[in-house]
Write a protein that holds these residues in place. Structure first.
Motif, short mmCIF file in Angstrom:
data_model
loop_
_atom_site.label_atom_id
_atom_site.label_comp_id
_atom_site.label_asym_id
_atom_site.label_seq_id
_atom_site.Cartn_x
_atom_site.Cartn_y
_atom_site.Cartn_z
N GLU A 11 0.81 -1.49 -0.04
CA GLU A 11 -0.05 0.05 -0.08
C GLU A 11 0.79 1.26 0.14
O GLU A 11 0.73 2.26 -0.75
N ALA A 12 1.86 1.15 0.68
CA ALA A 12 2.59 2.27 0.90
C ALA A 12 3.52 2.92 -0.18
O ALA A 12 3.94 3.95 -0.49
N ARG A 13 3.45 2.15 -1.18
CA ARG A 13 4.37 2.27 -2.58
C ARG A 13 3.09 2.38 -3.67
O ARG A 13 3.76 2.41 -4.99
N ARG A 14 2.08 2.15 -3.45
CA ARG A 14 1.11 2.15 -4.63
C ARG A 14 1.10 3.31 -5.64
O ARG A 14 1.04 3.19 -6.83
N ALA A 15 1.20 4.44 -4.87
CA ALA A 15 1.41 5.77 -5.61
C ALA A 15 2.16 5.85 -6.54
O ALA A 15 1.95 6.64 -7.65
N THR A 16 3.43 4.79 -6.56
CA THR A 16 4.40 5.02 -7.72
C THR A 16 3.89 4.62 -8.88
O THR A 16 4.51 4.69 -10.16
N LEU A 17 2.85 3.70 -9.01
CA LEU A 17 2.15 3.29 -10.29
C LEU A 17 1.03 3.98 -10.66
O LEU A 17 0.22 3.48 -11.84
N LEU A 18 0.75 5.03 -10.11
CA LEU A 18 -0.56 5.86 -10.37
C LEU A 18 -0.25 7.13 -11.24
O LEU A 18 0.47 7.79 -10.78
N ALA A 19 -0.70 6.88 -12.41
CA ALA A 19 -0.72 8.27 -13.34
C ALA A 19 -1.34 9.29 -12.59
O ALA A 19 -2.52 9.42 -12.35
N THR A 20 -1.12 10.61 -12.81
CA THR A 20 -1.75 11.71 -12.39
C THR A 20 -2.37 12.39 -13.43
O THR A 20 -1.68 12.89 -14.58
N PRO A 21 -3.47 12.68 -13.38
CA PRO A 21 -4.17 13.58 -14.38
C PRO A 21 -3.62 14.98 -14.61
O PRO A 21 -3.30 15.76 -13.58
N ILE A 22 -3.23 15.38 -15.81
CA ILE A 22 -2.90 16.88 -15.99
C ILE A 22 -4.21 17.65 -16.71
O ILE A 22 -4.36 18.52 -16.09
N ASN A 23 -4.57 17.08 -17.72
CA ASN A 23 -5.93 17.44 -18.13
C ASN A 23 -6.52 16.81 -18.98
O ASN A 23 -5.93 16.07 -19.74
N GLY A 24 -7.83 16.94 -18.88
CA GLY A 24 -8.87 15.63 -19.61
C GLY A 24 -8.02 14.23 -19.59
O GLY A 24 -7.93 13.51 -18.73
N GLU A 25 -7.94 13.88 -20.67
CA GLU A 25 -7.33 12.54 -20.89
C GLU A 25 -5.75 12.50 -21.08
O GLU A 25 -5.31 11.66 -21.75
N HIS A 26 -5.16 13.33 -20.51
CA HIS A 26 -3.49 13.34 -20.50
C HIS A 26 -3.15 13.14 -19.25
O HIS A 26 -3.77 13.91 -18.38
N LEU A 27 -2.37 11.96 -18.92
CA LEU A 27 -2.01 11.66 -17.65
C LEU A 27 -0.49 11.80 -17.82
O LEU A 27 0.20 11.70 -18.67
N GLN A 28 0.08 12.06 -16.55
CA GLN A 28 1.40 11.97 -16.56
C GLN A 28 2.02 10.91 -15.47
O GLN A 28 1.37 10.62 -14.31
N TRP A 29 3.19 10.15 -15.77
CA TRP A 29 3.71 9.35 -15.02
C TRP A 29 5.13 9.23 -15.22
O TRP A 29 5.58 8.89 -16.36
#
Lengths: 229, 158
Positions: free
Chosen positions: B124-142
């Protein structure tokens, strides 16, 4: 398929200090074991065709490249010894003088316009592959004083399921550079290291044409069903 | 059947681009999501000679069966993917670079993929490393962090 944990020393360490680039790049955390039925049971679906010519690295220029003509062949199997069929293999290498036809290779050795140095092929129904090339040269690199890589051919394999993906290097027998190469020696297990070395084969040698080297490859993965049942 | 020891790993090295370029594909068929990010080493320095492959079970993302992209001089990559199926990652990812003696399996998720079987197996403590972050609309950053703080979780499939 199922995948069992490697024994210590069978895989290179993530950080191997003699290979300096690993110091800042190699992960510090151990891998997390996960079960993904998809990764263990499904493959990528390759629909682009592979041309026969792609398995002859000596026929990609206007004339034959300089160097010692060789063939490399072998059989790709899983850890149960079952053939890896119809599976993509990619290879790339430097030329006979030890220079890659790559924009960032600044080794002061001649390029060979007749040798781009890459190919691809599929294994057959028995897991066998075969390609023709020239023997790559050794080349210096900046890792440490008088660092030279032993001659090698890069291999990329996809296996029959996604989790079998493999990137490795094939070496040539009796290379005097083995004791000094931190990449080769990043594998602590001596037997695992030795399995990256091809063997010379007079049977695979084509009279008057090319020397034969054999490199058999075992991809990870065993049948999920116990054998003998 | 006899058991045979497997063939071990070696680095992809710095000179893979031309040999593997035939299969460089950044845009999946039926893509709706743009995924961009950087590959960073333990000091935060961009890795300019990395390669990422993206695979989706049961989906022919391209006619070579996957997406394959190299990072640029700033360590950046970009790919376009179809929307994730519920409970599944956006893509299974494999990371390669000079200085990596092994290739590393991982996966990238968006909100649709969390709470699935694979996600649940990540500490659980490391899950965030695999989660892409929304930038806008359908553009994600990882970003892929090879080492150190917030090091990306890498897998050993079993």
């Amino acid at each position: 398929m199922k995948f069992t944990s490697p024994r210590p020393g069978q895989l290179p360490n993530n950080v191997h200090p003699p290979y300096k680039s690993t110091l800042a790049r190699g992960p510090h955390q151990p891998r997390v074991e996960v079960l993904s039925r998809a990764a263990a049971d499904q493959s990528l679906r390759l629909t682009r065709s592979i041309a026969l010519r792609d398995a002859d690295l000596t026929s990609q220029g206007q004339s034959a490249p300089l160097g010692q003509a060789i063939t490399v062949s072998g059989r790709v199997v899983d850890e149960d010894g079952r053939p890896i069929r119809d599976s993509l293999i990619e290879v790339w290498q430097c030329n006979a003088a030890g220079r890659y036809a790559h924009v960032k290779d600044d080794h002061d050795a001649p390029l060979d316009a007749d040798f781009p140095g890459f190919g691809k092929m599929l294994t057959d129904s028995d897991g066998r592959y075969h390609f023709k090339t020239i023997k790559p040269g050794a080349y210096p690199w900046g890792n440490h004083h008088n660092a030279w890589r032993p001659a090698h051919i890069h291999f990329s394999l996809f296996g029959n399921v996604y989790a079998q993906r493999l990137i490795t290097q094939m070496y040539f027998p009796d290379d005097p550079l083995f004791p000094f190469d931190p990449i080769f020696n990043s594998i602590a297990d001596k037997a695992a290291r030795a399995r990256l070395v091809s063997r010379f084969s007079l049977d695979e040698t084509v009279s008057g044409v090319s020397l034969g080297y054999v490199f058999d490859i075992v991809l990870r993965g065993r049948s999920a069903t116990p054998t003998g049942i | 059947m006899s058991e045979t020891a497997f063939t071990t790993h070696q680095t992809i090295g710095p000179f893979f681009h031309d040999g593997l370029r035939w299969a460089f594909v950044a845009d999946a068929k039926d893509a709706t999501i743009t995924l961009t990010g950087r590959v960073l080493d333990g000091s935060g320095t961009p890795v300019s000679d990395a390669m990422l492959e993206a695979w989706r079970p049961g989906a022919a993302l391209s006619d070579v069966g996957l997406l394959r992209v190299a990072t640029d001089k700033d360590g950046r990559y970009s790919m376009r993917l179809p929307a994730a199926r519920s409970g599944e990652p956006l893509a299974h990812i494999c990371v390669f670079a000079r200085g990596l003696l092994n290739h590393y399996f991982t996966a990238v998720f968006d909100e649709a993929g969390i709470d699935g079987d694979l996600w649940a197996q990540i500490p659980e403590a490391r899950r965030a490393t695999l989660l892409a972050t929304p930038i806008n609309g359908e553009h994600l950053q990882w970003d892929v962090k090879l080492q150190g703080d917030n090091e990306t979780v890498f897998f050993d499939y079993r």
